[in-house]
Design a protein around this motif. Structure first.
Motif, PDB file in Angstrom:
ATOM      1  N   THR A  37       0.836  -1.200   0.000  1.00 40.02           N
ATOM      2  CA  THR A  37       0.000   0.000   0.000  1.00 40.02           C
ATOM      3  C   THR A  37       0.874   1.254   0.000  1.00 40.02           C
ATOM      4  O   THR A  37       0.507   2.277  -0.554  1.00 40.02           O
ATOM      5  CB  THR A  37      -0.915   0.001   1.246  1.00 40.02           C
ATOM      6  N   TYR A  38       2.034   1.145   0.611  1.00 40.02           N
ATOM      7  CA  TYR A  38       2.915   2.307   0.774  1.00 40.02           C
ATOM      8  C   TYR A  38       4.130   2.270  -0.143  1.00 40.02           C
ATOM      9  O   TYR A  38       4.688   3.313  -0.465  1.00 40.02           O
ATOM     10  CB  TYR A  38       3.372   2.391   2.236  1.00 40.02           C
ATOM     11  N   SER A  39       4.538   1.080  -0.544  1.00 38.85           N
ATOM     12  CA  SER A  39       5.759   0.965  -1.337  1.00 38.85           C
ATOM     13  C   SER A  39       5.523   1.058  -2.835  1.00 38.85           C
ATOM     14  O   SER A  39       6.450   1.275  -3.600  1.00 38.85           O
ATOM     15  CB  SER A  39       6.450  -0.364  -1.039  1.00 38.85           C
ATOM     16  N   GLY A  40       4.288   0.863  -3.262  1.00 44.48           N
ATOM     17  CA  GLY A  40       4.026   0.763  -4.690  1.00 44.48           C
ATOM     18  C   GLY A  40       4.354  -0.645  -5.163  1.00 44.48           C
ATOM     19  O   GLY A  40       4.693  -1.525  -4.371  1.00 44.48           O
ATOM     20  N   VAL A  41       4.277  -0.870  -6.453  1.00 41.36           N
ATOM     21  CA  VAL A  41       4.514  -2.196  -7.019  1.00 41.36           C
ATOM     22  C   VAL A  41       6.007  -2.518  -6.950  1.00 41.36           C
ATOM     23  O   VAL A  41       6.840  -1.770  -7.457  1.00 41.36           O
ATOM     24  CB  VAL A  41       4.014  -2.271  -8.479  1.00 41.36           C
ATOM     25  N   VAL A  42       6.318  -3.626  -6.284  1.00 42.06           N
ATOM     26  CA  VAL A  42       7.704  -4.066  -6.130  1.00 42.06           C
ATOM     27  C   VAL A  42       7.776  -5.551  -6.454  1.00 42.06           C
ATOM     28  O   VAL A  42       7.008  -6.333  -5.900  1.00 42.06           O
ATOM     29  CB  VAL A  42       8.200  -3.851  -4.672  1.00 42.06           C
ATOM     30  N   PRO A  43       8.684  -5.937  -7.349  1.00 41.61           N
ATOM     31  CA  PRO A  43       8.845  -7.373  -7.605  1.00 41.61           C
ATOM     32  C   PRO A  43       9.469  -8.025  -6.377  1.00 41.61           C
ATOM     33  O   PRO A  43      10.616  -7.781  -6.039  1.00 41.61           O
ATOM     34  CB  PRO A  43       9.770  -7.428  -8.818  1.00 41.61           C
ATOM     35  N   TYR A  44       8.681  -8.824  -5.692  1.00 45.57           N
ATOM     36  CA  TYR A  44       9.106  -9.431  -4.434  1.00 45.57           C
ATOM     37  C   TYR A  44       9.954 -10.681  -4.671  1.00 45.57           C
ATOM     38  O   TYR A  44      10.893 -10.944  -3.959  1.00 45.57           O
ATOM     39  CB  TYR A  44       7.864  -9.779  -3.608  1.00 45.57           C
ATOM     40  N   THR A  45       9.582 -11.452  -5.661  1.00 45.74           N
ATOM     41  CA  THR A  45      10.292 -12.681  -5.957  1.00 45.74           C
ATOM     42  C   THR A  45      10.785 -12.643  -7.395  1.00 45.74           C
ATOM     43  O   THR A  45      10.036 -12.332  -8.302  1.00 45.74           O
ATOM     44  CB  THR A  45       9.368 -13.904  -5.783  1.00 45.74           C
ATOM     45  N   ALA A  46      12.043 -12.945  -7.560  1.00 44.00           N
ATOM     46  CA  ALA A  46      12.622 -13.023  -8.901  1.00 44.00           C
ATOM     47  C   ALA A  46      13.564 -14.217  -8.943  1.00 44.00           C
ATOM     48  O   ALA A  46      14.059 -14.665  -7.904  1.00 44.00           O
ATOM     49  CB  ALA A  46      13.380 -11.738  -9.237  1.00 44.00           C
ATOM     50  N   PHE A  83      10.099 -23.401 -17.006  1.00 48.13           N
ATOM     51  CA  PHE A  83      10.020 -22.769 -15.691  1.00 48.13           C
ATOM     52  C   PHE A  83       9.108 -21.543 -15.764  1.00 48.13           C
ATOM     53  O   PHE A  83       8.233 -21.350 -14.918  1.00 48.13           O
ATOM     54  CB  PHE A  83      11.428 -22.374 -15.223  1.00 48.13           C
ATOM     55  N   TYR A  84       9.302 -20.740 -16.808  1.00 47.21           N
ATOM     56  CA  TYR A  84       8.475 -19.551 -17.018  1.00 47.21           C
ATOM     57  C   TYR A  84       7.002 -19.937 -17.140  1.00 47.21           C
ATOM     58  O   TYR A  84       6.135 -19.333 -16.518  1.00 47.21           O
ATOM     59  CB  TYR A  84       8.946 -18.820 -18.273  1.00 47.21           C
ATOM     60  N   LYS A  85       6.732 -20.954 -17.934  1.00 47.86           N
ATOM     61  CA  LYS A  85       5.344 -21.407 -18.129  1.00 47.86           C
ATOM     62  C   LYS A  85       4.735 -21.888 -16.809  1.00 47.86           C
ATOM     63  O   LYS A  85       3.545 -21.681 -16.561  1.00 47.86           O
ATOM     64  CB  LYS A  85       5.270 -22.524 -19.176  1.00 47.86           C
ATOM     65  N   GLY A  86       5.542 -22.524 -15.962  1.00 48.76           N
ATOM     66  CA  GLY A  86       5.052 -22.964 -14.658  1.00 48.76           C
ATOM     67  C   GLY A  86       4.672 -21.779 -13.770  1.00 48.76           C
ATOM     68  O   GLY A  86       3.614 -21.787 -13.121  1.00 48.76           O
ATOM     69  N   ILE A  87       5.509 -20.755 -13.748  1.00 47.26           N
ATOM     70  CA  ILE A  87       5.215 -19.543 -12.977  1.00 47.26           C
ATOM     71  C   ILE A  87       3.963 -18.873 -13.551  1.00 47.26           C
ATOM     72  O   ILE A  87       3.069 -18.446 -12.810  1.00 47.26           O
ATOM     73  CB  ILE A  87       6.404 -18.557 -12.993  1.00 47.26           C
ATOM     74  N   ALA A 138      -4.934  -7.136  -1.310  1.00 45.99           N
ATOM     75  CA  ALA A 138      -3.779  -6.251  -1.486  1.00 45.99           C
ATOM     76  C   ALA A 138      -3.257  -6.287  -2.919  1.00 45.99           C
ATOM     77  O   ALA A 138      -2.344  -5.530  -3.266  1.00 45.99           O
ATOM     78  CB  ALA A 138      -2.670  -6.640  -0.514  1.00 45.99           C
ATOM     79  N   ASP A 139      -3.822  -7.156  -3.749  1.00 48.51           N
ATOM     80  CA  ASP A 139      -3.435  -7.294  -5.158  1.00 48.51           C
ATOM     81  C   ASP A 139      -1.922  -7.514  -5.307  1.00 48.51           C
ATOM     82  O   ASP A 139      -1.243  -6.824  -6.041  1.00 48.51           O
ATOM     83  CB  ASP A 139      -3.881  -6.060  -5.950  1.00 48.51           C
ATOM     84  N   VAL A 140      -1.401  -8.513  -4.566  1.00 52.68           N
ATOM     85  CA  VAL A 140       0.043  -8.728  -4.533  1.00 52.68           C
ATOM     86  C   VAL A 140       0.591  -9.550  -5.695  1.00 52.68           C
ATOM     87  O   VAL A 140       1.795  -9.515  -5.945  1.00 52.68           O
ATOM     88  CB  VAL A 140       0.495  -9.392  -3.209  1.00 52.68           C
TER      89      VAL A 140
END
Length: 144
Positions: free
Chosen positions: A31-40, A58-62, A103-105
């Motif tokens: 809510t405060y940080s904006g959109v952040v890629p949490y997992t890469a 792997f990409y298709k699985g994600i 939270a639309d994470v």
């Protein structure tokens, strides 16, 4: 006198502390940080170039996982993941998934948008974890 300590927790830890009466969930960090890629995920360039089939699978699985969480109910998702959380009740899992959905994470696709990548770097620079910006194209691999 009451004291409040603000901490950032992932699930199921946050819900467990709430249930035990040690705190409450104030809000989602996003809510405060904006959109952040949490997992890469990362791999050496040579691995990517020599294993395109594995990278694509792997990409298709994600992609399939993101599609699932974005098109199914919290109850359906909780029922699928319950075996991964043996110490957490199905009701708590459903609550957690509901919180994550509210939270639309979850991204809609596995791609990391360039503005989200920049936002992550802004945070890292502000916290002195990164000295200067890295070009998006230097770190983000795009499937052809």
């Amino acid at each position: 006198m009451s004291y409040y300590i603000l901490v950032t927790l992932s699930e199921p830890n946050a819900t467990k502390l709430v249930k035990e009466g040690y705190g409450f969930i104030a809000d989602a960090v996003g809510t405060y940080s904006g959109v952040v890629p949490y997992t890469a995920f990362n791999a050496k360039k040579s691995y990517i170039e020599n294993n395109k089939d594995i990278i694509e699978k792997f990409y298709k699985g994600i992609e399939k996982g993101l599609e699932y969480v974005n098109t199914h109910t919290p109850k359906e998702i909780a029922n699928v993941i319950v075996s991964e959380f043996p110490d957490t009740s199905i009701n708590d899992l459903e609550t957690m998934v509901t919180n994550y959905k509210n939270a639309d994470v979850w991204f809609k696709t596995p791609e990391i948008p360039e503005d989200a990548f920049k936002n992550l770097q802004d945070i890292m620079i502000d916290n002195k974890d990164l000295e200067s910006y890295v070009d998006y194209k230097d770190l983000i691999y795009e499937l052809n």
